[in-house]
Each structure stands twice: as structure tokens, then as C-alpha cells.
Scaffold this motif. Structure first.
Motif, short mmCIF file in Angstrom:
data_model
loop_
_atom_site.label_atom_id
_atom_site.label_comp_id
_atom_site.label_asym_id
_atom_site.label_seq_id
_atom_site.Cartn_x
_atom_site.Cartn_y
_atom_site.Cartn_z
N ALA A 5 -55.05 77.44 79.66
CA ALA A 5 -53.67 76.98 80.18
C ALA A 5 -53.61 76.13 81.20
CB ALA A 5 -52.84 78.46 80.47
N ALA A 6 -54.51 76.38 82.26
CA ALA A 6 -54.57 75.38 83.35
C ALA A 6 -54.75 73.97 82.85
CB ALA A 6 -55.56 75.87 84.31
N LEU A 7 -55.93 73.78 81.91
CA LEU A 7 -56.38 72.67 81.91
C LEU A 7 -55.39 71.95 80.75
CD1 LEU A 7 -60.19 73.24 81.67
CD2 LEU A 7 -59.13 72.37 83.41
N LEU A 8 -54.68 72.79 80.05
CA LEU A 8 -53.54 71.80 78.99
C LEU A 8 -52.65 71.28 79.92
CD1 LEU A 8 -53.19 74.69 76.24
CD2 LEU A 8 -54.01 72.45 75.98
N GLU A 312 -57.11 84.32 87.24
CA GLU A 312 -55.78 83.66 87.77
C GLU A 312 -55.77 82.98 89.40
OE1 GLU A 312 -54.19 87.78 87.89
OE2 GLU A 312 -54.01 87.95 85.51
N PHE A 313 -56.72 83.46 89.90
CA PHE A 313 -56.70 82.52 91.09
C PHE A 313 -57.07 81.22 90.91
CE2 PHE A 313 -58.67 81.79 95.48
CZ PHE A 313 -57.53 82.06 96.25
N GLY A 314 -58.21 81.11 90.02
CA GLY A 314 -58.51 79.61 89.68
C GLY A 314 -57.54 78.89 89.13
N ILE A 319 -52.90 74.76 88.86
CA ILE A 319 -51.35 74.50 88.96
C ILE A 319 -50.93 73.96 90.00
CG2 ILE A 319 -49.18 75.54 88.64
CD1 ILE A 319 -50.92 75.29 86.21
N ALA A 320 -51.34 74.37 91.51
CA ALA A 320 -50.90 73.98 92.69
C ALA A 320 -51.30 72.72 93.03
CB ALA A 320 -51.43 74.80 93.86
N SER A 321 -52.15 72.00 92.35
CA SER A 321 -52.67 70.70 92.47
C SER A 321 -51.75 69.55 91.61
CB SER A 321 -54.18 70.37 92.07
OG SER A 321 -54.45 70.49 90.64
N LEU A 322 -51.06 70.05 90.78
CA LEU A 322 -50.20 69.24 89.96
C LEU A 322 -49.05 68.72 90.43
CD1 LEU A 322 -50.65 71.11 86.29
CD2 LEU A 322 -52.04 69.27 87.45
N PRO A 323 -48.50 67.71 89.86
CA PRO A 323 -47.27 67.00 90.72
C PRO A 323 -46.04 68.02 90.42
CG PRO A 323 -48.37 65.32 89.33
CD PRO A 323 -49.14 66.69 89.34
N GLY A 324 -46.12 68.63 89.38
CA GLY A 324 -44.78 69.46 89.01
C GLY A 324 -44.60 70.55 89.85
N PHE A 325 -45.84 71.42 90.32
CA PHE A 325 -45.81 72.47 91.01
C PHE A 325 -45.20 72.13 92.29
CE2 PHE A 325 -47.59 75.70 94.10
CZ PHE A 325 -47.48 76.75 93.47
N LYS A 326 -45.43 71.03 92.95
CA LYS A 326 -44.60 70.83 94.22
C LYS A 326 -43.07 71.03 94.17
CE LYS A 326 -44.80 67.34 97.90
NZ LYS A 326 -43.25 67.60 98.21
N VAL A 327 -42.60 70.41 93.01
CA VAL A 327 -41.24 70.99 92.88
C VAL A 327 -40.68 72.32 92.92
CG1 VAL A 327 -39.29 70.52 91.32
CG2 VAL A 327 -41.05 68.70 91.42
N ALA A 328 -41.44 73.20 92.32
CA ALA A 328 -41.46 74.71 92.26
C ALA A 328 -41.49 75.13 93.61
CB ALA A 328 -42.02 75.19 91.23
N ALA A 329 -42.51 74.71 94.24
CA ALA A 329 -43.03 75.20 95.53
C ALA A 329 -41.91 74.92 96.76
CB ALA A 329 -44.49 74.67 96.06
N ASP A 330 -41.58 73.72 96.47
CA ASP A 330 -40.69 73.06 97.50
C ASP A 330 -39.30 74.13 97.22
OD1 ASP A 330 -42.12 71.23 98.57
OD2 ASP A 330 -41.37 69.45 97.44
N ALA A 331 -39.10 74.12 96.24
CA ALA A 331 -37.80 75.10 96.05
C ALA A 331 -38.03 76.50 96.60
CB ALA A 331 -37.45 75.16 94.17
N LEU A 332 -39.20 77.18 96.36
CA LEU A 332 -39.22 78.52 96.97
C LEU A 332 -39.47 78.44 98.46
CD1 LEU A 332 -41.93 79.65 94.39
CD2 LEU A 332 -39.60 80.66 94.51
N ALA A 363 -49.91 83.21 95.01
CA ALA A 363 -48.74 82.82 95.96
C ALA A 363 -49.42 82.30 97.16
CB ALA A 363 -47.94 83.88 96.39
N LEU A 364 -50.44 83.30 97.74
CA LEU A 364 -51.05 83.10 99.23
C LEU A 364 -52.20 81.83 98.92
CD1 LEU A 364 -51.38 86.74 100.43
CD2 LEU A 364 -49.73 85.06 100.80
N GLY A 365 -52.81 81.78 97.88
CA GLY A 365 -53.80 80.71 97.65
C GLY A 365 -53.08 79.06 97.66
N ALA A 366 -51.79 79.49 97.01
CA ALA A 366 -51.21 78.04 96.80
C ALA A 366 -50.44 77.80 98.06
CB ALA A 366 -50.38 78.07 95.49
N MET A 367 -49.75 78.79 98.77
CA MET A 367 -48.74 78.47 99.61
C MET A 367 -48.93 79.26 101.13
SD MET A 367 -45.12 78.12 97.52
CE MET A 367 -45.66 79.34 96.20
#
Length: 447
Positions: A5-8, A312-314, A319-332, A363-367
Motif C-alpha cells: 500500500a505504501a509503495l503504490l 505499520e510504522f514503516g 506516507i508521511a514523506s508524501l506531499p499529500g500527507f502534509k495536507v492531512a497533517a496540517d489539517a490535524l 501518529a508519533l512517528g510522523a508528528m
């Protein structure tokens, strides 16, 4: 499925980076999780299995049932599960240990069997998993790595949250029991996986002796959490030439360990080892008879659980490295209050993964760094951030695809249609508890 899922997702954004991301991001993050938590998973599973084969878990369960009595059947089962998991027994092992007593008592009290999963869940997956200070379950250990805290962080908040979950959960389950009784519904018949209460000529060890390993794990965890920092400097350095690089700078071969980030894990490792040794000494006859096959099963199960969560941690790292995640992270992260932001983020990710430890790690790994910065800016102790993150992890993780829920239903021979409604009620209660505890903190300032 996690790496696929991550690599897709990487394929859809930067397809040329699929292989580098897999080997140097996904696998590195996965290895980081195994490095930090493998001993906890392995020793915890082994400790729980030894409590089971020694008969210690059965002795404790029998004693609680006798003391509480049939009149308080639901409370008895909740307390048995809570005692076992707070003492260090794996939650999955506790389900198997508690179910035979639950089925027997529910049948004698003519309480619908469909309420057993929610009852076991309240005792095993609720407050002793992440709220009570000092609990050795992994959901209480993961935040220590990110926040530099201990398993005993924010004890007052943890106790408050635990009491809230226990009291409200008991009121709900008792209301459901009375409603069923008024409707003329009893235990029922034709159920699957009905346990056979085996009779044995072996006398069970006294429950106080059986509880000794549980107490020892907890006490050792507390003592070494307090004393280990005084035995080491703040940072320990040593030469690491196991994988020497060509023409490497000698300073690059120095490995440093920050003691504040490792104490919680070290203290629990020592506690679990002492608990295992104690069971060996006291229950040597029962343990040695089936130790080899039982320990193989326990350790195999711990490897599966550890690698599942590590994967799941990997996944989270990719996912946290992808551009789209920044949008979701910024919202949270746009939620101005750090505690509310953290609670919502952990709950959402735990629900997505169907895993408390997986969602918490994501959550903690990414943010995690953002949460620390927000907490420091707001003057909120990291101990409070630890406790709220841990408690939030045990909320929406128990959606229908959660592994623990599937296990409980499989063990009890029930289906989602029969029992999930009441499990979900406990889930909603757990979600509410994190936010009620946040309110309690702001009203009182107590930690």
C-alpha cells in the motif's frame, strides 16, 4: 499489505523512487520499531504464557470470582482481566485465560453470552492497556521513546481516566444485563466454542503466591524507572564497528544512547525477566512439563505482533514523506490545542489501522516532533502528552477489523452481529475518556 500500500502511493507520486523508498525508508523505519520494542513483545508474550501453563492465571481468576461472587458476575470478569493485564500478561493471553470463567459464570447467572466480549474488553483492552500508570502494555511504552517519559507518566490523569472508564463501563454493562433480564433473555443455547471446565488433580497454588510475579513486574518496573537514571550519565557512548564503513571517520562509529529515552524499556525488560524467573522457581513442576512447545508458540506470536506493528510504522514513515500527507497533517495540526490535536490524530490513525499500537506509532512517528513543539509552546508537560496519546490509542482502534476484537469473537464463538454493538459502546466510551481527561487536566492542573 503495508509495504504494498505504501509503495503504490509512491508510484502515484514519484515512481522512480519506489525502490529507494522501500529499502531506505520503509525498512529503516520498520527496523527502528523492532530495535526498540522487540524485547517487550517477546518477554511479555513469554511471561503471559508462563502465567497460563503454571496455573497462576487460573488461580488468580478463581480467587477473584470467589471473592466478588456470582451476584457481581460482570464485575468479577472485568477485574480478572484487569489484574492479569496490569500485571504484565499479554492482552491476547488474558482473553484465553478469562473466557472459561466468564462463560461458566454467565451461564450460572443466566446472563446473555453475547455480553461476554464487551465484558472481557472492558477488563483487558480498556483502562489497564493504556491509562493506568505503570501498565507494562506496549501502548504505554511506545510514547516513552518519543517523549522521553516513563511508564508512570501523569499518574493522577491516568487514575482519573481509569476510574471514569471502569465506572461508566460497568454502569453500561449492568444496564444491558438488566435490560436483557427484563426481556426474558438468558444465556442462550446452541452456542459455539463452549469451554469445558477441566477438572484436575493438581492443586492450584495459593492466589497470593500466584500474584507474586505480577506484583514483582510492577514493582521492579517502578523501582528501576526511578533508579536507572542515577546509574548512568545522561548519554552513554560506545564504539560500534560491527558494520565499518570504508575510510569512515572514527567519530562516525560512535553510538550514543540517551538514557531518558531508554529507561522505560530497560526497566520493563528487567521487570519481565524477574517475573519469568519467579514463575520458574515457584511453578517449576508445571512450567517445565510444557515449557518448550508453549514458549515456541508464545515467541512465534510475539514475532507476528511485533512485525505487524513494525510494518505499520514503516508504512507511516512512507506516507508521511508524501506531499499529500502534509495536507492531512496540517489539517490535524491546525487544531490549536496540542492535547486535542494529539488525541484526534491518534484516534483517527488507530481507527484507520485497526490497531492501538499501530495508530499510536504512526501518529508519533510522523508528528511527534510537532506535538512536542506545540506542548512546549503551550507549557504542557510531556508527561501529559504521553498519557493522552496512550489513552487516545485505545479508542477508535477497536473498529470491526481490529485484531483483538476478531480474536475475542473467535475465542468466544460469537459474531460481530451478536456482540459488536456492545463492544462499540465501550469503544465510544474509550474515545470520550481521552477528551474528558483533557478537560479534567485543564480544570485542575493535576498531572
Amino acid at each position: 499489505m503495508a509495504p504494498i500500500a505504501a509503495l503504490l502511493a509512491v508510484v502515484l507520486t514519484e515512481p522512480t523512487k519506489v525502490l529507494p523508498v522501500y529499502t531506505n525508508l520503509f525498512m529503516v523505519r520498520m527496523a527502528f520499531f523492532v530495535q526498540n520494542y522487540f524485547p517487550i513483545f517477546m518477554l511479555g508474550a513469554l511471561f503471559g504464557k508462563m502465567m497460563e501453563i503454571s496455573g497462576f492465571a487460573k488461580s488468580i481468576a478463581s480467587a477473584v470470582v470467589r471473592v466478588v461472587g456470582e451476584k457481581f458476575t460482570i464485575m468479577a470478569i472485568v477485574l480478572v482481566g484487569a489484574i492479569l493485564t496490569y500485571g504484565g500478561v499479554s492482552m491476547f493471553v488474558a482473553v484465553f485465560a478469562v473466557y472459561p470463567f466468564a462463560a461458566e459464570m454467565f451461564k450460572e447467572s443466566d446472563i446473555p453470552k453475547r455480553l461476554i466480549p464487551a465484558t472481557i474488553g472492558l477488563g483487558v483492552f480498556a483502562f489497564t492497556m493504556d491509562a493506568l500508570p505503570g501498565t507494562p502494555q506496549i501502548q504505554n511504552i511506545i510514547p516513552t521513546t518519543f517523549f522521553g517519559t516513563t511508564a508512570f507518566s501523569a499518574p493522577i490523569l491516568g487514575i482519573f481516566g481509569s476510574l471514569f472508564v471502569f465506572v461508566v463501563g460497568m454502569l453500561y454493562l449492568e444496564w444491558r444485563r438488566r435490560t436483557a433480564k427484563a426481556a426474558g433473555e438468558g444465556y442462550g443455547s446452541g452456542h459455539l466454542n463452549e469451554p469445558v471446565i477441566a477438572t484436575t488433580t493438581d492443586k492450584l497454588v495459593h492466589p497470593l503466591i500466584a500474584a507474586l510475579p505480577l506484583v514483582l513486574v510492577w514493582v521492579a518496573n517502578l523501582v528501576f524507572t526511578k533508579t536507572l537514571p542515577s546509574l548512568f550519565p545522561d548519554v552513554v557512548e560506545f564504539q560500534n564497528t560491527s558494520v565499518p564503513a570504508k575510510n569512515a571517520d572514527p567519530e562516525s562509529l560512535i553510538t550514543s544512547v540517551t538514557i531518558s529515552g531508554a529507561v522505560a524499556t530497560w526497566a520493563l525488560i528487567i521487570g519481565l525477566v524477574l517475573g519469568i524467573v519467579t514463575i520458574f522457581i515457584i511453578g517449576r513442576k508445571q512450567v517445565t512439563a510444557s515449557f518448550i512447545p508453549s514458549s515456541k508458540d508464545a515467541i512465534a506470536g510475539s514475532l507476528l505482533a511485533n512485525l505487524n506493528t513494525a510494518s505499520e510504522f514503516g508504512f507511516a514513515g512512507v506516507i508521511a514523506s508524501l506531499p499529500g500527507f502534509k495536507v492531512a497533517a496540517d489539517a490535524l495540526l491546525s487544531i490549536p490545542n496540542p492535547l486535542l490535536s494529539e488525541a484526534v490524530t491518534v484516534n483517527v490513525l488507530a481507527g484507520v489501522t485497526g490497531s492501538a499500537s499501530g495508530g499510536l506509532s504512526m501518529a508519533l512517528g510522523a508528528m511527534g516532533d510537532h506535538f512536542i513543539d506545540m506542548a512546549n509552546d503551550s507549557g504542557i508537560p510531556l508527561d501529559v502528552m504521553h498519557r493522552i496519546a496512550s489513552m487516545a490509542a485505545g479508542g477508535m482502534d477497536t473498529l470491526p477489523h481490529n485484531g483483538a476484537i476478531i480474536t475475542v469473537l473467535a475465542v468466544t464463538g460469537l459474531t460481530h452481529r451478536q456482540s459488536y454493538k456492545d463492544i462499540f459502546a465501550i469503544t465510544l466510551l474509550k474515545c470520550l475518556t481521552a477528551f474528558v481527561t483533557i478537560g479534567f487536566y485543564y480544570l485542575t492542573g493535576l498531572v
